[in-house]
Motif scaffolding. Structure first.
Motif, short mmCIF file in Angstrom:
data_model
loop_
_atom_site.label_atom_id
_atom_site.label_comp_id
_atom_site.label_asym_id
_atom_site.label_seq_id
_atom_site.Cartn_x
_atom_site.Cartn_y
_atom_site.Cartn_z
N LYS A 141 -0.74 13.69 2.50
CA LYS A 141 0.16 14.03 3.53
C LYS A 141 0.23 15.67 3.49
O LYS A 141 0.18 16.06 4.40
CB LYS A 141 1.70 13.62 2.95
N LYS A 173 0.81 -1.19 -0.08
CA LYS A 173 0.13 -0.10 0.11
C LYS A 173 1.00 1.25 -0.06
O LYS A 173 1.83 1.45 0.88
CB LYS A 173 -0.65 0.07 1.20
N ALA A 174 0.62 1.81 -1.04
CA ALA A 174 1.58 3.15 -1.05
C ALA A 174 1.03 4.27 -0.24
O ALA A 174 -0.24 4.61 0.22
CB ALA A 174 1.32 3.82 -2.48
N VAL A 175 1.90 5.04 0.18
CA VAL A 175 1.53 6.31 0.92
C VAL A 175 1.18 7.60 0.03
O VAL A 175 1.99 7.71 -0.80
CB VAL A 175 2.96 6.69 2.03
N LEU A 215 0.35 6.71 10.53
CA LEU A 215 0.22 5.09 10.02
C LEU A 215 -1.07 4.72 10.14
O LEU A 215 -1.54 4.15 11.37
CB LEU A 215 1.30 4.36 10.68
N GLU A 237 4.23 11.22 8.96
CA GLU A 237 3.27 10.33 8.31
C GLU A 237 2.51 9.53 9.32
O GLU A 237 3.01 9.17 10.11
CB GLU A 237 3.97 9.59 7.45
#
Lengths: 186, 213
Positions: free
Chosen positions: B30, B23-25, B157, B155
């Protein structure tokens, strides 16, 4: 098209299943191979071989919810095998790095072989990953399953290099202990 | 078993871990999150400034009234003639039983009855704050994590979010217990071995670093 529909195509022996898999996961699969082999052409061959193996393995397997990890596992094995057998004398730097790191996780002396069940070992690693936090698990999987470099992991999760390196180091120590506790000692 | 076997065995790990790690951030999320942090910080700053202004407006007349009151002595003693009498509750008649500042505050254009209520309320608040005079703490994995006061900018989570399970007035003594959110809806995630990040204000989206004790 979702994974279940693609698997249906495999089950009905429809060759478009391969095209669909390639369209959906081709780039990621090739990258896994490339991370190990460091060669675009050989990586492409691995990817194609993986599609063929997938075609042969579905059916009887039906990975409706985990098609990517199913094909990914195949491409990963193919890439490692190719590196071991065809390029034995000049393994990629990445692979050497990975095996060195893996060596740290082996309890006891590494020069003595031990009979073990590969499936049992995988289950032991799964139990170990279960005991880790999600962040640790993701870092570990990205490093040793996807073969991502530390820099790539940092970029993906927006983490500093030191943190990723420390996490991996601690996890290797923890895995070593976990394997020893699980009876994987030599 | 050797390193190659181990590497092969990792190939057979649970597919859900592989999926989760893929799973990409999202960078957009952001940016949006940072934007909300700035807005929250700006809002907070405005509140602080407004609070200071309001407080100053309240305090200033108190000093003025103190200057006007000739009955206040240097040590705040009650002048002769007033001692022992029933206090006059009319406007401008201060109850000078304590120090000068307090006396002047009580007589600041407010009837004594109201002033007494205000004092009582302040006292009860002071007691309350003394009762709950613990820093915000959460117990997780057998360890107590204390609010460091430092806001977490990084970030979040989302996949690793955990939720507290219960509330206590004192120091948390069981996993998932905390002492600052009676609704026990607070979420947090593990930052590293020594720190967790707690969403102390779900409305403003403020996350704070709690350090292991």
């Amino acid at each position: 098209m979702d994974d279940s529909q693609i698997v249906e195509l495999y089950l009905s022996r429809d060759e478009s299943a391969i095209t669909q898999t390639s369209q959906k996961y081709g780039t990621k699969l090739k990258r896994i191979a490339q991370n190990v082999l460091s060669d675009a052409e050989t990586s492409k061959e691995c990817e194609n071989d993986a599609y063929l193996q997938t075609w042969n393995l579905i059916p009887p397997n039906e990975p409706r919810t985990y098609l990517f990890s199913f094909v990914g596992k195949i491409v990963r094995h193919l890439a490692i095998d190719r590196l071991r057998h065809e390029n034995r004398q000049k393994r990629s730097a990445m692979y050497c790095e990975l095996t060195d790191e893996m060596q740290e996780c082996i309890p006891g002396s590494v020069d003595v072989s031990q009979e073990f069940d590969a499936k049992e070992l995988s289950e032991c690693i799964n139990r170990f990953l279960d005991s880790c936090s999600e962040e640790q698990r993701n870092i570990f999987v990205r490093r040793y399953w996807y073969f991502d470099s530390v820099t790539e992991i940092c970029a993906k999760y927006s983490l500093p290099q030191s943190k990723v390196k420390t996490t991996l180091f601690r996890m290797r120590e923890k895995l070593k202990k976990h394997l020893a506790d699980g009876g994987f000692t030599v | 078993m050797n390193e190659h076997d181990l590497l092969d065995a990792i190939g057979g790990i649970n597919p859900k871990y592989i999926k989760n790690a893929d799973k990409a951030v999202s960078k957009n999320s952001k940016i949006a999150r940072f934007r909300s942090y700035y807005l929250a910080a700006a809002g907070l700053l405005l509140l602080v400034v407004a609070g200071i202004v309001i407080r100053n407006n309240h305090v200033a007349p108190a000093y003025e009234s103190m200057d006007e009151t000739e009955e206040v002595t240097i040590d705040g003693a009650i002048p002769e003639g007033i001692e022992g009498e029933v206090p006059d509750v009319s406007e401008g008649s201060p109850m000078l039983t304590e120090g000068t500042t307090k006396a002047s505050e009580e007589t600041d254009g407010i009837e004594v009855t109201e002033g007494s209520e205000e004092v009582a309320t302040e006292e009860s608040l002071a007691t309350e704050s003394a009762d709950s005079d613990y820093p915000a703490m959460v117990m997780y994995d057998g360890a107590v994590y204390k609010d460091s006061g430092e806001e977490f900018i990084g970030e979040i989570l989302e996949n690793g979010l955990l939720q507290v399970s219960s509330y206590t007035d004192g120091e948390p003594s069981e996993n998932g217990q905390q002492n600052f959110d009676r609704s026990s809806e607070t979420k947090f995630f593990v930052l590293n071995d020594d720190a967790i990040v707690v969403r102390i204000d779900p409305n403003e989206g403020i996350w704070r670093i709690f350090l292991k004790q």
